[in-house]
Design an enzyme around this catalytic site. Structure first.
Site: not given
Ligand code: SS9
Ligand code: ZN
Length: 689
Positions: A174, A137, A176, A22, A307, A94
């Site tokens: 963060d 999230h 996001h 994934d 990441y 996600d």
């Molecule tokens: C892929 C989208 C990833 C999820 C990101 C969740 C981050 C949590 N480009 N989306 S901190």
């Molecule tokens: Zn994040």
């Protein structure tokens, strides 16, 4: 007073991973935790923390935020086949499940609660929980974005329920949007949720309309949800600091939290494949420092994203080192925020101006600016955005490793008259360490041409000796009680070692005459907060701030410190901060301690505080602020005088041509709009311009 930094970590939380292909989830790997922890061990930071065992959260605790149905569903995942797990995962976005993720999610919540316990009981001052899975999230009945249970949201409810915390601030740095946290506290005025996040006009995940600046909270909670959208990638250190100075900090101090929780995601740092931002890991030292004097120092950081393993580990170390009290690195080369961020700042401030008295005089947005569409169009037109890095893949981006942070063996040296009490941890200066006869003769020549006062001369020499030890990095900061603060201040400017005085931030608090000629060579930036209107010249390096009720006005004083002094100081980037309390300043002790604490984010902690010799009762509290004790909470600030607010905004308008970090308005047009608003107040204008 609580001291120490807690570290919560359990290797068990590395024991789940993505079991199928994934692309959206492949970045969330166990190594995120191992590299972070290993970096803390390798640098010796882990050993300096108080290590606290992680436990599992109970059902009851998880149910503080999540529904029974959702908890029961997640409970079944350890027994599912791979196929069932994949199918179960399908209903969310996600995120992935694994037979061991429920166990880890319980540990992640448990670690957060153990941290909250340690801080709220005073076992430690602050701390960090390194956890997987992240939390911000996840929602009442849904997993999302690698998150299963909402660690920080549960932590906030737990602190209120178990410890009676009345107000909790959640800072989500963060990259996001923690929509799960927003949903949880949307209508709750006791939890202030702040999040900045990559948004790109809703084109970035989670692509929610409600992540924009105009989601301010609902019903009683209106004003307690603050979203700062990043509508471009490549944001830099100055963009982050500008948002802290002009949005988060003024509101946070007005909110007056009992506890600060940080959703500490480091995907907002350079090199992150998700964030694509350009802020360097050392910025987290400053972000942490700037939050550390809220809530009496009670701060719990809980890992969310991050990441790029290199960037993540460095950022975690910067955060922990600051929590432990080491001086922040120099905030090198800050400019102003980019146009896109100025727009966001302007939008957020104007969306919140009706809720927060510190934002009351924010210029309204022109009607055309309010539509998202026109903003988007304007966005494409601007020419000076930071896109250089965008073309490169994040793996290719390189940045220097943050330099080792300074750590002078003596934290605080004091030059105090005999018998004046101060904390034991201070090192008392003795005249035995007096400077060379050369310096002595120069001081004698400057100040004692006619009559010679031996006691004063010795005191001035002690002061210079103290600064010489600061220049050699033997001492971080210092405090001196002197017979005449004005004379001592001039003496320091003239005779302190040049390595410190190439750029001095001189902060004078209280009424009194400060010789403004010392600002003429640009080697001193003077900010003088008082109740008297300045007579002399105002210039780029000479900033008089007049508060009608003087320095005893807590709200006005903090407004000046957060919105004016700190951005000026960070952009100026001094080698020394000279903090001078004029006799009879009237500044409250707790405000003074806040100021001393906040200013230590500059000049690698090189702060010298001068006070008049009769202020003996303040020596102890000041020294303890210099030693890094958290400043006491200020309480609810009370209302700002509107004339002070206007005066500060006007001052900002005149200075922002020279100091870009003061900017809060999206474009020149708006500044004119603001100027016009004040043009009517001719009295105010003549006072300040
Ligand atoms: C892929 C989208 C990833 C999820 C990101 C969740 C981050 C949590 N480009 N989306 S901190
Ligand atoms: Zn994040």
């Amino acid at each position: 007073m609580a001291a120490g930094t807690a570290l919560l970590y359990d290797e068990e939380m590395t024991k789940y991973k993505l079991l199928w292909v994934d692309p959206a989830c492949k970045i969330e790997v166990p190594e995120r935790l191992t590299v972070s922890h290993e970096a803390l061990v390798r640098t010796g930071l882990a050993a300096r923390c108080v290590s606290i065992a992680v436990r599992e959260a109970t059902d009851e605790e998880i149910l503080l935020v999540h529904s029974e149905e959702y908890l029961e569903a997640v409970k079944k995942t350890p027994y599912m086949t791979l196929e069932d797990l994949m199918a179960f995962t399908q209903q969310y976005g996600d995120v992935y499940f694994h037979p061991n993720i429920y166990h880890c999610a319980k540990l992640a919540v448990g670690a957060t609660l153990q941290l909250v316990d340690s801080v709220m009981t005073g076992r430690v001052r602050n701390g960090i929980a390194l956890v997987r899975p992240p939390g911000h999230h996840s929602q009442k009945s849904a997993a999302s974005g690698f998150c299963i249970f909402n660690n920080v949201a549960i932590g906030a409810r737990y602190a209120m329920q178990k410890y009676g915390a009345k107000r909790v601030l959640i800072v989500d740095w963060d990259v996001h949007h923690g929509q799960g946290v927003q949903y949880c506290f949307e209508d709750d005025p006791n939890v202030l949720y702040f999040s900045w996040h990559r948004y790109e006009h809703q084109n970035f995940w989670p692509n929610l309309r409600e992540s924009d600046y105009d989601s301010v909270g609902k019903e009683k909670g209106a004003g307690f949800n603050i979203n700062v959208p990043w509508n471009k990638v490549g944001m830099e250190n100055s963009d982050y600091l500008a948002v802290f100075f002009h949005v988060l900090l003024p509101v946070a101090y007005e909110f007056c939290p009992d506890l600060v929780l940080v959703s500490a995601g480091f995907d907002s740092a350079i090199g992150d494949p998700e964030g694509k931002m350009c802020a360097t890991p050392d910025i987290f030292a400053h972000l942490t420092h700037l939050l550390m004097n809220l809530a009496g120092g009670k701060l719990c950081a809980v890992l969310e994203g991050g990441y790029n393993l290199t960037s993540l580990a460095q950022s975690v170390c910067q955060t922990v080192q600051t929590l432990l009290g080491d001086p922040a690195p120099l905030p090198a080369d800050l400019g102003g925020p980019c146009e896109s961020v100025l727009k966001s700042i302007h939008c957020v401030r104007s969306a919140h101006k009706q809720y927060w008295s510190c934002l009351k005089y924010t210029a309204d947005l022109p009607a055309s600016e309010l539509s998202a569409k026109s903003l988007k169009v304007a966005e494409q037109k601007t020419g000076n955005e930071p896109e250089a890095q965008e073309q490169r893949s994040p793996e290719e981006i390189v940045w220097p490793e943050p330099p080792k942070r300074l750590c002078p063996p003596v934290r605080t040296a004091v030059a105090l008259p005999e018998g004046v009490a101060c904390p034991d941890a201070c090192k008392r200066c003795s005249s035995a360490e007096a400077p060379s006869s050369l310096v002595l003769n120069r001081i004698r020549g400057d100040f004692f041409k006619e009559s010679e006062d031996k006691v004063t001369l010795t005191a001035l020499c002690d002061l210079i000796a103290l600064l010489e030890r600061m220049a050699k990095n033997e001492v971080r900061n210092g405090l001196a009680l002197v017979q005449d603060v004005s004379m001592a201040m001039v003496c320091v400017m003239q005779h302190a070692p040049t390595s410190l005085t190439n750029r001095v931030l001189l902060v004078c608090v209280g009424d009194g005459c400060v010789p403004t000629r010392i600002t003429e060579d640009g080697k001193t930036l003077l900010v003088h907060i008082s109740s008297t209107e300045a007579q002399g010249q105002k210039s780029k390096h000479c900033v008089p701030v007049c508060l009608r009720k003087g320095c005893s006005d807590v709200a006005g004083f903090m407004q000046a410190v957060l919105g004016l002094l700190l951005p000026l100081g960070y952009e100026y980037n001094p080698g020394l901060v000279l903090l001078v309390r004029m006799p009879g300043s009237g500044v409250c002790e707790s405000v003074w301690q806040q100021l001393a604490g906040l200013l230590q984010g500059l000049a690698q902690g090189h702060t010298l505080v001068l006070m008049q010799e009769n202020e003996t009762a303040s020596a102890g509290p000041t020294a303890s602020a210099l030693l890094g004790s958290p400043a006491p909470m200020l309480g609810l600030l009370g209302n700002l005088l509107s004339e002070d607010l206007e005066a500060l905004e006007t001052l900002r308008n005149t200075l922002q041509a020279d100091w870009k970090l003061l900017q809060v308005n999206a474009c020149q047009q708006n500044q004119h709009h603001l100027q016009n608003q004040y043009a009517n107040e001719s009295l105010q204008l003549s006072r300040l311009l």
